[in-house]
Motif scaffolding. Sequence first.
Motif, PDB file in Angstrom:
ATOM      1  N   PRO A   2       0.817  -1.225   0.000  1.00 32.81           N
ATOM      2  CA  PRO A   2       0.000   0.000   0.000  1.00 32.81           C
ATOM      3  C   PRO A   2       0.848   1.271   0.000  1.00 32.81           C
ATOM      4  O   PRO A   2       1.915   1.325   0.595  1.00 32.81           O
ATOM      5  N   ASN A   3       0.324   2.280  -0.659  1.00 40.02           N
ATOM      6  CA  ASN A   3       0.942   3.595  -0.665  1.00 40.02           C
ATOM      7  C   ASN A   3       0.865   4.151   0.755  1.00 40.02           C
ATOM      8  O   ASN A   3      -0.213   4.197   1.347  1.00 40.02           O
ATOM      9  N   GLU A   5       0.895   7.119   1.873  1.00 36.45           N
ATOM     10  CA  GLU A   5       0.077   8.325   1.988  1.00 36.45           C
ATOM     11  C   GLU A   5      -1.413   8.038   1.894  1.00 36.45           C
ATOM     12  O   GLU A   5      -2.215   8.617   2.614  1.00 36.45           O
ATOM     13  N   THR A   6      -1.796   7.122   0.975  1.00 34.90           N
ATOM     14  CA  THR A   6      -3.228   6.874   0.746  1.00 34.90           C
ATOM     15  C   THR A   6      -3.743   5.629   1.459  1.00 34.90           C
ATOM     16  O   THR A   6      -4.926   5.519   1.729  1.00 34.90           O
ATOM     17  N   TYR A   8      -3.803   2.832  -0.004  1.00 33.67           N
ATOM     18  CA  TYR A   8      -4.294   1.983  -1.083  1.00 33.67           C
ATOM     19  C   TYR A   8      -3.146   1.335  -1.837  1.00 33.67           C
ATOM     20  O   TYR A   8      -2.101   1.947  -2.017  1.00 33.67           O
ATOM     21  N   ASP A  11      -6.344   2.781  -6.187  1.00 36.52           N
ATOM     22  CA  ASP A  11      -7.629   3.420  -5.937  1.00 36.52           C
ATOM     23  C   ASP A  11      -8.744   2.569  -6.561  1.00 36.52           C
ATOM     24  O   ASP A  11      -8.737   2.309  -7.763  1.00 36.52           O
ATOM     25  N   ASP A  62      -0.549  -0.174 -13.455  1.00 35.40           N
ATOM     26  CA  ASP A  62       0.881  -0.032 -13.184  1.00 35.40           C
ATOM     27  C   ASP A  62       1.558  -1.409 -13.190  1.00 35.40           C
ATOM     28  O   ASP A  62       1.165  -2.305 -12.448  1.00 35.40           O
TER      29      ASP A  62
END
Length: 84
Positions: A2-3, A5-6, A8, A11, A62
């Motif tokens: 997971p990122n 910052e987010t 996720y 998304d 990605d």
Amino acid sequence: MPNPETGYVMDMKALSRITAEEVLEKFDHKNLNLDTIYFKDLNPTAEHIAMVIYELLRARIDPKLELQVRLYETERNFVEYPAD
């Protein structure tokens, strides 16, 4: 992973949009042999459908992210691509 910052990996709204554009709009309620270019010369078996969907999604997701398509024919019969 997971990122940080987010929180996720990806998304879900973006994944839903990509899936709608690349899978639902192209294949839902279609005669795969007659109405799509993907199966003009390819027998639309569950295995081939999963492979085609994988390639369409892979082009939009990605490449650092893992991707697997699981396609159910029935509750007990499904294929995965790529297979584990």
